[in-house]
Design an enzyme around this catalytic site. Structure first.
Site, PDB file in Angstrom:
ATOM      1  N   TYR A 106      -7.574   1.767   5.525  1.00 23.43           N
ATOM      2  CA  TYR A 106      -6.568   0.729   5.291  1.00 23.43           C
ATOM      3  C   TYR A 106      -6.503  -0.356   6.365  1.00 23.43           C
ATOM      4  CZ  TYR A 106      -3.785   4.131   8.037  1.00 23.43           C
ATOM      5  OH  TYR A 106      -3.346   5.018   8.968  1.00 23.43           O
ATOM      6  N   GLU A 112       0.849  -1.195   0.000  1.00 27.80           N
ATOM      7  CA  GLU A 112       0.000   0.000   0.000  1.00 27.80           C
ATOM      8  C   GLU A 112       0.877   1.234   0.000  1.00 27.80           C
ATOM      9  OE1 GLU A 112      -2.440  -0.179   3.501  1.00 27.80           O
ATOM     10  OE2 GLU A 112      -3.196  -2.166   2.999  1.00 27.80           O
ATOM     11  N   CYS A 129      23.249  44.232  18.785  1.00 23.08           N
ATOM     12  CA  CYS A 129      23.591  45.194  19.833  1.00 23.08           C
ATOM     13  C   CYS A 129      25.099  45.456  19.903  1.00 23.08           C
ATOM     14  CB  CYS A 129      23.050  44.739  21.188  1.00 23.08           C
ATOM     15  SG  CYS A 129      23.862  43.261  21.799  1.00 23.08           S
ATOM     16  N   ASP A 187       0.732  10.414   3.586  1.00 25.84           N
ATOM     17  CA  ASP A 187       1.263  11.315   4.607  1.00 25.84           C
ATOM     18  C   ASP A 187       0.149  12.210   5.151  1.00 25.84           C
ATOM     19  OD1 ASP A 187       3.310  12.051   6.158  1.00 25.84           O
ATOM     20  OD2 ASP A 187       4.377  13.240   4.668  1.00 25.84           O
ATOM     21  N   LYS A 193      10.456   3.384   3.723  1.00 29.62           N
ATOM     22  CA  LYS A 193      10.410   4.847   3.654  1.00 29.62           C
ATOM     23  C   LYS A 193      11.270   5.377   2.509  1.00 29.62           C
ATOM     24  CE  LYS A 193       9.351   7.323   6.970  1.00 29.62           C
ATOM     25  NZ  LYS A 193       8.484   7.791   7.990  1.00 29.62           N
ATOM     26  N   LYS A 236       2.046   4.701   1.554  1.00 29.61           N
ATOM     27  CA  LYS A 236       2.013   5.256   2.909  1.00 29.61           C
ATOM     28  C   LYS A 236       1.625   6.729   2.791  1.00 29.61           C
ATOM     29  CE  LYS A 236       4.564   5.183   7.232  1.00 29.61           C
ATOM     30  NZ  LYS A 236       4.407   6.564   7.639  1.00 29.61           N
ATOM     31  N   CYS A 269      27.655  40.870  18.246  1.00 31.55           N
ATOM     32  CA  CYS A 269      26.234  40.626  18.014  1.00 31.55           C
ATOM     33  C   CYS A 269      25.728  41.595  16.945  1.00 31.55           C
ATOM     34  CB  CYS A 269      25.456  40.819  19.319  1.00 31.55           C
ATOM     35  SG  CYS A 269      23.671  40.809  19.059  1.00 31.55           S
ATOM     36  N   CYS A 281      20.039  42.994  25.044  1.00 32.69           N
ATOM     37  CA  CYS A 281      20.083  42.947  23.576  1.00 32.69           C
ATOM     38  C   CYS A 281      18.641  42.989  23.053  1.00 32.69           C
ATOM     39  CB  CYS A 281      20.767  41.655  23.120  1.00 32.69           C
ATOM     40  SG  CYS A 281      20.616  41.377  21.350  1.00 32.69           S
ATOM     41  N   CYS A 284      25.292  35.913  22.546  1.00 36.36           N
ATOM     42  CA  CYS A 284      25.351  37.330  22.854  1.00 36.36           C
ATOM     43  C   CYS A 284      25.066  37.420  24.350  1.00 36.36           C
ATOM     44  CB  CYS A 284      24.282  38.092  22.073  1.00 36.36           C
ATOM     45  SG  CYS A 284      24.069  39.765  22.705  1.00 36.36           S
TER      46      CYS A 284
END
Ligand code: IVH
Length: 695
Positions: free
Chosen positions: A251, A141, A436, A145, A339, A143, A433, A456, A451
């Site tokens: 199923y 079958e 700042c 999703d 899969k 699969k 950063c 900040c 940071c």
């Protein structure tokens, strides 16, 4: 509905037109009306089935609408005739308040994965070793999703539609499930059992998913059809679900009363007979070569399907073989998911930028040349940390492979080295950063850079967004945009400022009217009731996720006990590792953080675990499990018992009321035999859980 377009449909239409829409004479008025309503419902459902399941329209749009309008009118004028399974309810009844839990009488199992032919052969060998004399045939079958659903029918009528949840306890979404056109409200055919549970996948066709994303504002985009299906089903208002073009493939049969089925292929035939769509690409094969051929065929052809699949499911056909093979943990030995690798596409890495996260971490991300991966335009991807970029040797200007494996954020897998021109640039994280300008710090042995500036602006904004988010304080009416406005206006400098916001301040913000200001204030007030663990999670302590916040809250009970604990004591909590322990400990040593806690306390937030009164049919009984269970994991069984009010004991003692024994039990069994505790097998446990599921 589209217009009738083929000869067969026209013929059937003539047959339909032979039924009069006028109520029959000779019965009293009430009976006549009831019969008329039944006839209308039958004709509408039949038309639905022919159109949605068989792709064979038997009524024109106008005819269909006429029947529907008439039924709606009668139901409006005669509310006593309304029923939840009337086709009029497919547009969705009013909103639900609570989503009830649904205990699955037979656990909803998951599937073990095979990612290669080798793993598929291993699976087969294991099954053949258990049943050396059996000749297997297999049902292959696709699969799908989407999300798994268990539909219960009593006397042929749909009574519940429940999600899988953890496999033992799911959520009851019946009103929403009723809106899905391909899910029959009434079983068709002659062989209708008194009770049956049909399982299958609710999914959203790719076209509908793309359309939905186009219709939604940017912030609410669904990452993939699976998320869109789950998000659309799990709506408090079924009327929204009704607009979302969800569909279904059956199923499996969870259980059935009064009927013997011998093979999975027969199950699929029966599902079709009952009126469920069964995926047309299912195939019964008799050897492993054909199984492999099926897997290979669909790996290539999957992109031509109108819905997403993430693999193939292979099930041993004979149900007596299935029974003999049984399950390991939560996976049946008689089935496996083959899969497919996630979809990867190549695009250009235009730039690398950095975000500052809520705990100060510097998070690099990729700016990509926009590319469409199965309905979603991808123009950025997370790069985790600098080490990850170096390990993959990603350079700015590279062609890179990007994948969306169903996760929300796409990933950059690797550079396409063959396409390098020599112009690509090696990347280094900035030394300061970007928000700042504070010099960043690196903690030895850690991949992350931070940071350190608590003020900040970006760090504050991200911590505010997290604080109000659903998993934390769940301040519903304040989203990312509003958080930004509040921070920019200078109203929120620290999290406790939320609890001093005034209506005047909010009304001064752009686009905020009285109603939304009131909603915000109400939501802020309501957040004071959030349990202690959510507050802990909301505080933006490095490494503290939902799970660790829950563990800490229940281990220490309140913030003061946690404050007094040493790093060692915190680390000792099962499930809390040294990184988390050290992080919580140092966070609680910081005077600014302690002051924040005091301000939150003064504002009335919950800083201790609520002692919940335990209720349920198993209150007063204690359980201990030993050995391996077949139908579920020990953890899942314990969880189910706790939810029913039972207690889980840590060892055999005088107060223990039940010992449950699985395969290969440990020493607890001998101890329990000596102490005279009631001893049961797994079947007893399953019956107990089932019994209470039905209550
Ligand atoms: S059979 C024991 N068949 O895959 C049997 N599952 O990874 C369990 N799924 O939870 C399910 N298509 O949501 C089965 N044809 C199919 C399926 C399928 C999709 C999903 C289902 C399940 C998950 C297990």
């Amino acid at each position: 509905m589209s217009d009738v377009h083929d000869g067969r449909a026209e013929n059937e239409q003539i047959e339909y037109a032979a039924h009069s829409l006028e109520p029959a004479e000779g019965k009293d008025e009430e009976e006549q009306l009831e019969a008329h309503v039944a006839e209308l419902r039958h004709r509408i459902e039949e038309a639905n089935y022919q159109y949605f399941v068989n792709d064979n329209p038997v009524l024109t749009d106008a005819e269909y609408d006429q029947l529907m309008i008439e039924l709606q009118r009668i139901e409006r004028e005669n509310p006593e005739l309304q029923t939840p399974d009337s086709p009029t309810q497919r547009v969705g009844a009013g909103p639900v308040q609570d989503v009830p839990q649904h205990l699955h009488p037979v656990p909803m199992l998951s599937l073990a994965n095979a990612r290669s032919e080798r793993e598929l052969l291993d699976w087969h060998r294991r099954a053949q070793n258990i049943l050396p004399n059996a000749t297997f045939s297999y049902v292959c079958e696709l699969k799908i999703d989407g999300l798994a659903m268990a539909l219960t029918y009593e006397q042929g009528r749909l009574v519940t539609g429940a999600s899988r949840g953890d496999g033992l306890i799911g959520e009851d979404w019946t009103p929403n499930v009723r809106t899905i056109r391909t899910i029959t409200h009434k079983l068709r055919g002659k062989r209708v059992p008194p009770k049956v549970e049909v399982r299958g996948e609710i999914y959203m066709p790719i076209k509908s998913f793309e359309q939905l994303n186009e219709d939604m504002s940017d912030t609410r985009l669904f990452a993939n059809p699976r998320n869109a299906a789950a998000g659309s089903l799990r709506q408090k208002d079924p009327r929204i679900t009704a607009t979302r073009n969800l569909s279904f493939f059956g199923y499996q049969i969870g259980y059935v009363e009064g009927m013997r089925i011998n093979s999975h292929w027969e199950t699929l035939e029966l599902l079709k007979e009952w009126g469920f769509p069964v995926n047309p690409n299912v195939q019964l094969v008799h050897n492993l070569e054909d199984v492999m051929a099926y897997c290979n065929k669909w790996e290539k052809e999957r992109f031509n399907l109108p819905y997403e699949i993430d693999g193939v499911v292979i099930k041993i056909n004979d149900l007596s073989h299935q029974e003999e093979l049984g399950t390991v943990a939560r996976d049946p030995r008689w089935a496996i998911a083959f899969k497919y690798p996630p979809i990867q596409v190549a695009t250009k890495l235009l730039d690398i930028r950095v975000n500052v996260g809520r705990t100060g971490s510097l998070n690099p991300w990729a700016v990509l040349e926009p590319i469409n991966i199965r309905g979603v335009t991808v123009s950025r991807a997370s790069l985790h940390n600098e080490g990850d970029i170096q390990r993959k040797d990603l350079r700015i200007g590279d062609w890179v492979l990007v994948q969306r494996a169903g996760e929300v954020i796409p990933q950059v897998v690797k550079p396409v080295v063959e396409r390098r021109t020599g112009q690509e640039e090696v990347y280094h994280l900035p030394e300061r950063c970007p928000f700042c300008d504070t010099p960043i710090i690196r903690i030895p042995d850690q991949a992350m850079a931070y940071c350190p500036n608590k003020e900040c602006p970006e760090r504050i904004l991200q911590s505010v967004i997290h604080f109000v988010s659903k998993g934390a304080m769940d301040i519903e009416s304040i989203g990312e945009k509003m958080s930004e406005q509040l921070v920019n206006a200078g109203y929120i400098k620290t999290l406790s400022d939320f609890y001093h916001l005034t209506e005047e301040q909010l009304l001064a913000l752009e686009g905020v009217k009285k109603k939304s200001a009131d909603n915000m204030l109400t939501a802020i007030e309501a957040s004071k009731k959030r349990p202690f663990w959510r507050v802990l999670f909301g505080l933006n302590i490095r490494y503290i996720g939902e799970k660790s916040a829950q563990l800490l809250a229940s281990a220490f009970g309140n913030i003061d006990a946690l404050k007094q604990a040493s790093a060692e004591e915190i680390i000792k909590v099962p499930g809390v590792g040294p990184e988390i322990g050290q992080s919580v400990y140092s966070w609680l040593q910081d005077t600014d953080n302690l002051a924040l806690i005091e301000r939150l306390r003064a504002a009335g937030l919950t800083l201790e675990e609520e002692r919940v009164e335990i209720t349920g049919p198993l209150v007063g009984q204690s359980f201990l499990l030993t050995g391996r269970l077949q139908a579920m994991t020990r953890g899942a069984a314990e969880e189910a018992l706790i939810r029913l009010g039972g207690k889980i004991a840590t060892g055999v003692s005088k107060s223990l009321t039940h010992l449950i024994v699985g395969e290969d039990p440990g020493s607890k069994l001998a101890k329990a035999q000596k102490s005279g505790v009631a001893i049961h097998d797994e079947e007893w446990l399953v019956n107990l859980l089932n019994e209470h599921a039905e209550a």
